[in-house]
Design an enzyme around this catalytic site. Sequence first.
Site, mmCIF file in Angstrom:
data_model
loop_
_atom_site.group_PDB
_atom_site.id
_atom_site.type_symbol
_atom_site.label_atom_id
_atom_site.label_comp_id
_atom_site.label_asym_id
_atom_site.label_seq_id
_atom_site.Cartn_x
_atom_site.Cartn_y
_atom_site.Cartn_z
ATOM 1 N N ALA A 46 42.995 36.684 21.808
ATOM 2 C CA ALA A 46 42.639 36.881 20.389
ATOM 3 C C ALA A 46 42.481 38.361 20.030
ATOM 4 O O ALA A 46 42.714 38.759 18.882
ATOM 5 C CB ALA A 46 41.360 36.122 20.068
ATOM 6 N N GLU A 79 53.317 43.456 27.055
ATOM 7 C CA GLU A 79 52.476 42.469 26.365
ATOM 8 C C GLU A 79 53.021 41.075 26.673
ATOM 9 O O GLU A 79 54.238 40.865 26.618
ATOM 10 C CB GLU A 79 52.558 42.739 24.855
ATOM 11 C CG GLU A 79 51.822 41.735 24.003
ATOM 12 C CD GLU A 79 52.057 41.979 22.503
ATOM 13 O OE1 GLU A 79 52.955 42.779 22.138
ATOM 14 O OE2 GLU A 79 51.347 41.347 21.714
ATOM 15 N N ARG A 123 53.410 31.069 14.994
ATOM 16 C CA ARG A 123 52.090 30.517 14.694
ATOM 17 C C ARG A 123 51.513 31.120 13.409
ATOM 18 O O ARG A 123 52.254 31.614 12.567
ATOM 19 C CB ARG A 123 51.172 30.697 15.912
ATOM 20 C CG ARG A 123 51.729 29.921 17.140
ATOM 21 C CD ARG A 123 50.850 30.053 18.358
ATOM 22 N NE ARG A 123 49.537 29.437 18.127
ATOM 23 C CZ ARG A 123 48.493 29.592 18.941
ATOM 24 N NH1 ARG A 123 48.624 30.326 20.045
ATOM 25 N NH2 ARG A 123 47.339 29.021 18.667
ATOM 26 N N ARG A 159 41.732 24.171 27.592
ATOM 27 C CA ARG A 159 41.870 24.712 26.243
ATOM 28 C C ARG A 159 43.199 24.293 25.593
ATOM 29 O O ARG A 159 44.276 24.612 26.112
ATOM 30 C CB ARG A 159 41.857 26.234 26.388
ATOM 31 C CG ARG A 159 42.151 26.977 25.162
ATOM 32 C CD ARG A 159 42.344 28.448 25.459
ATOM 33 N NE ARG A 159 42.404 29.131 24.196
ATOM 34 C CZ ARG A 159 42.918 30.320 24.010
ATOM 35 N NH1 ARG A 159 43.413 30.985 25.036
ATOM 36 N NH2 ARG A 159 42.940 30.854 22.821
ATOM 37 N N ASN A 204 47.696 40.324 28.400
ATOM 38 C CA ASN A 204 47.588 39.304 27.360
ATOM 39 C C ASN A 204 46.181 39.465 26.776
ATOM 40 O O ASN A 204 45.211 38.927 27.316
ATOM 41 C CB ASN A 204 47.770 37.902 27.944
ATOM 42 C CG ASN A 204 47.713 36.833 26.853
ATOM 43 O OD1 ASN A 204 47.350 37.135 25.709
ATOM 44 N ND2 ASN A 204 48.055 35.605 27.201
ATOM 45 N N HIS A 219 52.317 36.735 26.003
ATOM 46 C CA HIS A 219 51.592 35.620 25.390
ATOM 47 C C HIS A 219 52.183 34.321 25.897
ATOM 48 O O HIS A 219 53.412 34.193 25.984
ATOM 49 C CB HIS A 219 51.688 35.668 23.860
ATOM 50 C CG HIS A 219 51.075 36.902 23.301
ATOM 51 N ND1 HIS A 219 49.712 37.064 23.201
ATOM 52 C CD2 HIS A 219 51.635 38.049 22.868
ATOM 53 C CE1 HIS A 219 49.464 38.264 22.720
ATOM 54 N NE2 HIS A 219 50.606 38.886 22.510
ATOM 55 N N TYR A 232 48.751 25.546 25.205
ATOM 56 C CA TYR A 232 48.714 26.416 26.387
ATOM 57 C C TYR A 232 49.038 25.688 27.696
ATOM 58 O O TYR A 232 49.060 26.317 28.761
ATOM 59 C CB TYR A 232 47.345 27.103 26.479
ATOM 60 C CG TYR A 232 47.046 27.952 25.267
ATOM 61 C CD1 TYR A 232 47.781 29.110 25.012
ATOM 62 C CD2 TYR A 232 46.060 27.587 24.336
ATOM 63 C CE1 TYR A 232 47.540 29.879 23.884
ATOM 64 C CE2 TYR A 232 45.806 28.357 23.213
ATOM 65 C CZ TYR A 232 46.549 29.500 22.988
ATOM 66 O OH TYR A 232 46.314 30.267 21.874
ATOM 67 N N PRO A 286 40.037 36.954 26.189
ATOM 68 C CA PRO A 286 39.105 35.836 26.025
ATOM 69 C C PRO A 286 39.757 34.459 25.996
ATOM 70 O O PRO A 286 40.840 34.285 25.442
ATOM 71 C CB PRO A 286 38.421 36.135 24.679
ATOM 72 C CG PRO A 286 39.281 37.134 23.995
ATOM 73 C CD PRO A 286 39.955 37.913 25.084
ATOM 74 N N ASN A 287 39.065 33.535 26.615
ATOM 75 C CA ASN A 287 39.397 32.108 26.647
ATOM 76 C C ASN A 287 40.565 31.750 27.566
ATOM 77 O O ASN A 287 40.866 30.574 27.744
ATOM 78 C CB ASN A 287 39.656 31.560 25.228
ATOM 79 C CG ASN A 287 38.455 31.763 24.330
ATOM 80 O OD1 ASN A 287 37.357 31.343 24.686
ATOM 81 N ND2 ASN A 287 38.636 32.423 23.194
HETATM 82 C C1 DQA Z 1 47.625 34.011 23.179
HETATM 83 C C2 DQA Z 1 47.903 33.919 21.680
HETATM 84 C C3 DQA Z 1 46.721 34.437 20.886
HETATM 85 O O1 DQA Z 1 47.003 34.366 19.483
HETATM 86 C C4 DQA Z 1 45.504 33.590 21.172
HETATM 87 O O2 DQA Z 1 44.379 34.081 20.477
HETATM 88 C C5 DQA Z 1 45.231 33.453 22.613
HETATM 89 C C6 DQA Z 1 46.342 33.287 23.548
HETATM 90 C C7 DQA Z 1 48.757 33.416 24.029
HETATM 91 O O3 DQA Z 1 48.774 33.703 25.224
HETATM 92 O O4 DQA Z 1 49.590 32.676 23.528
HETATM 93 O O5 DQA Z 1 44.075 33.381 23.029
HETATM 94 O O6 DQA Z 1 47.507 35.381 23.523
#
Ligand code: DQA
Length: 158
Positions: free
Chosen positions: A90, A111, A120, A30, A87, A113, A35, A22-23
């Site tokens: 959240a 994985e 964080r 964003r 990825n 990010h 990011y 998501p997002n």
């Molecule tokens: C994320 C880190 C997550 O904590 C966050 O909720 C995201 C993006 C990252 O790519 O840094 O949506 O996965």
Amino acid sequence: MHQKERTRKRENTMKALVINGPNLNMLGIREPGIYGTETYETLVQICQDAAGDLGFDGVEVFQSNHEGAIVDRIQEAYGSVDGIVINPAAYTHTSVAILDALKAVSLPAVEVHISAVEDREDFRQISYAGMACFARVTGEGLQGYAHALKLLAEKLAK
Ligand code: DQA
């Protein structure tokens, strides 16, 4: 061996699936301080270029804001792709369903990010999906996906 898996083994090609949670479709808009300013389209391009350079025969870059859709896509990967870069955004920190789906298909997974999640908030310190991944890339921005695909290619070459 399941029929779908047998057919896959005969094909002798190397296919990757990149899954974004998501997002991540809001990249560029964003929280650019975290990011960056590059868009989701740029991320897709980075994955396609890296996969080509690394000798993958194909890469699909999938994004969904819905947990169940991500579970469905992981299940569909069984017998049709060789490895996953994920990825979960959240859902990383909440989703046992995504962890269980990764375990169910038992495909090699990395994985990734964009941000350095380890630096964080406390609530970002747990990763369920990570428990089913053989490697983790964090804090390398969008290029982290190219790194993750490289780790996957190396694993598949073994
Ligand atoms: C994320 C880190 C997550 O904590 C966050 O909720 C995201 C993006 C990252 O790519 O840094 O949506 O996965």
